[in-house]
Design an enzyme around this catalytic site. Sequence first.
Site, PDB file in Angstrom:
ATOM      1  N   HIS A 262       2.164   5.485 -39.667  1.00 38.36           N
ATOM      2  CA  HIS A 262       3.086   4.927 -39.910  1.00 38.36           C
ATOM      3  C   HIS A 262       4.265   6.149 -38.436  1.00 38.36           C
ATOM      4  O   HIS A 262       4.792   5.983 -38.773  1.00 38.36           O
ATOM      5  CB  HIS A 262       3.943   4.472 -40.078  1.00 38.36           C
ATOM      6  CG  HIS A 262       3.880   2.729 -39.862  1.00 38.36           C
ATOM      7  ND1 HIS A 262       4.033   1.529 -40.323  1.00 38.36           N
ATOM      8  CD2 HIS A 262       2.884   2.053 -39.035  1.00 38.36           C
ATOM      9  CE1 HIS A 262       4.199   0.495 -39.963  1.00 38.36           C
ATOM     10  NE2 HIS A 262       2.470   0.218 -39.330  1.00 38.36           N
ATOM     11  N   CYS A 263       3.600   7.206 -39.159  1.00 36.85           N
ATOM     12  CA  CYS A 263       5.111   8.475 -38.529  1.00 36.85           C
ATOM     13  C   CYS A 263       4.804   9.413 -37.158  1.00 36.85           C
ATOM     14  O   CYS A 263       5.109   8.944 -36.600  1.00 36.85           O
ATOM     15  CB  CYS A 263       5.208   9.287 -39.459  1.00 36.85           C
ATOM     16  SG  CYS A 263       6.049   8.926 -41.400  1.00 36.85           S
ATOM     17  N   ILE A 264       3.752   9.705 -37.413  1.00 36.57           N
ATOM     18  CA  ILE A 264       3.381  10.532 -36.280  1.00 36.57           C
ATOM     19  C   ILE A 264       3.402   9.704 -35.225  1.00 36.57           C
ATOM     20  O   ILE A 264       3.387  10.386 -33.610  1.00 36.57           O
ATOM     21  CB  ILE A 264       2.340  11.575 -36.667  1.00 36.57           C
ATOM     22  CG1 ILE A 264       2.624  12.623 -37.404  1.00 36.57           C
ATOM     23  CG2 ILE A 264       2.089  13.078 -35.425  1.00 36.57           C
ATOM     24  CD1 ILE A 264       1.181  13.829 -38.122  1.00 36.57           C
ATOM     25  N   ASP A 267       6.972   8.164 -34.594  1.00 41.99           N
ATOM     26  CA  ASP A 267       8.900   8.516 -34.402  1.00 41.99           C
ATOM     27  C   ASP A 267       8.755   9.262 -33.335  1.00 41.99           C
ATOM     28  O   ASP A 267      10.712   8.885 -32.843  1.00 41.99           O
ATOM     29  CB  ASP A 267       8.695   9.374 -36.317  1.00 41.99           C
ATOM     30  CG  ASP A 267       8.300   8.827 -37.535  1.00 41.99           C
ATOM     31  OD1 ASP A 267       8.314   7.282 -36.920  1.00 41.99           O
ATOM     32  OD2 ASP A 267       8.103   9.042 -37.997  1.00 41.99           O
TER      33      ASP A 267
END
Length: 422
Positions: A262-264, A267
């Site tokens: 859920h980040c790279i 974001d």
Amino acid sequence: MKATAQTAADVLVAKAQDRSALIGIVGLGYVGLPLAMEFARAGFRVLGFDVSQAVVDSLTQGRSHVQDATTDLARLREPDVVSICVPTPLSKTKDPDVSYVLAATNAVKRALRRGQLIVLESTTYPGTTRELMLPALEETGLKVGEDFFLAFSPERVDPGNPKWNTHNTPKVVGGLTAACRRVAMAIYEPAIERLVAVSSPEAAELVKILENTFRSVNIGLVNEMAIVCDKLGVDVWEVIEAAATKPFGFMKFTPGPGVGGHCIPLDPHYLAWKMRTLNYRTRFIELAGEINAEMPEYWVARVVDRLNEQGRAARGSKVLVMGVAYKKDIDDVRESPALDVIRLLQRRGAAVSYHDPHVRKLKDEAIDLASIPLTSETLAAADCVVIVTDHSDVDYGLIERCARLVVDTRNALASVRRARYA
Ligand SMILES: NC(=O)c1ccc[n+]([C@@H]2O[C@H](COP(=O)([O-])OP(=O)(O)OC[C@H]3O[C@@H](n4cnc5c(N)ncnc54)[C@H](O)[C@@H]3O)[C@@H](O)[C@H]2O)c1
């Protein structure tokens, strides 16, 4: 007036030092729970908040360090510190979805009282704390830096990392005012080994997005290098390993089936969106996003080519996918490239099964599978084995011995081969 302002900050700093501050954590997920645990370990009382009754029930049944958890957001008046760790996903059009941050901010606003510190931990675009949260909180008539304190401090947790956790990973803190920063630093100081103060929430918001964009761009670069090497008939892993012997000016990143979690993948789009509102196009972010997103397609094309070399069509072939979590040694499949690999193979008519020691079932709109055992029989039955996630506790020697055809997106078989020829 000034003396009163001093007092509110001083009171909170003193409560941090004697651990009498009550810490509220809003959003008890991957980020909120470990943070709650660190505050509890440092000697603070922690009150957890979540909108999900199931999350709160499982916590109050004693399966965590959160002594008390509730769905009653009116109780947000009780804590001295409110740390917001709610999701920041993307909409279908890849625009930021800050609805969770807004909902949490409104809940905090309804309960805001003098002497509270509010910290946003969710990853978001620069400006969220000042432009979105501050005006809402100041509608109460309370003044930031005097009556209440507001800061941004991004979570950096790396799931599955055995060395770096919430406690020992340095934490960046940016306050709206000097008093906000001072109070936030005092509160985190007992729970986190090292704090890094920056001059504003915008700087702290950008730190987090820079870190993830740095990873996305470098992974995009090595993924492109993998395609380049394939076309040139050169082994990309050999090139990377040799380049990594340079003691300065090079940092090793490894290619693979794409990026997940859920980040790279998400974001950097927060920053790209913010910059679009300022008429600037962030080209690196978009290019890396494109290359990384195309990797499942690239690897599925490799599978089709390899099957073709064996005189087989993808349609009707049995393909065993090894590993479906988005990275090694974790059970998280959010945004995992394995989902795309499976979908693309199924679309070509392949019969897909998978093995993942951390993920027993895999279900979304198009996929409904359960992990099959990894045995010489299941391996031999597959026309092709695709290694998507290189979990540590997998017998790669068995795969090497029993699989008829392997497409290895992670170079996971290298360790077996090295051991054999050593
Ligand atoms: N997971 C990671 O590895 C990681 C790492 C660094 C940063 N982050 C960031 O941290 C933030 C949280 O991510 P996560 O992975 O912990 O999410 P998560 O989905 O695991 O947990 C979020 C929790 O918040 C709850 N929630 C949603 N809206 C709420 C509201 N209005 N009030 C109270 N609770 C609410 C949800 O029910 C859920 O339990 C995101 O911005 C993410 O980008 C995540």
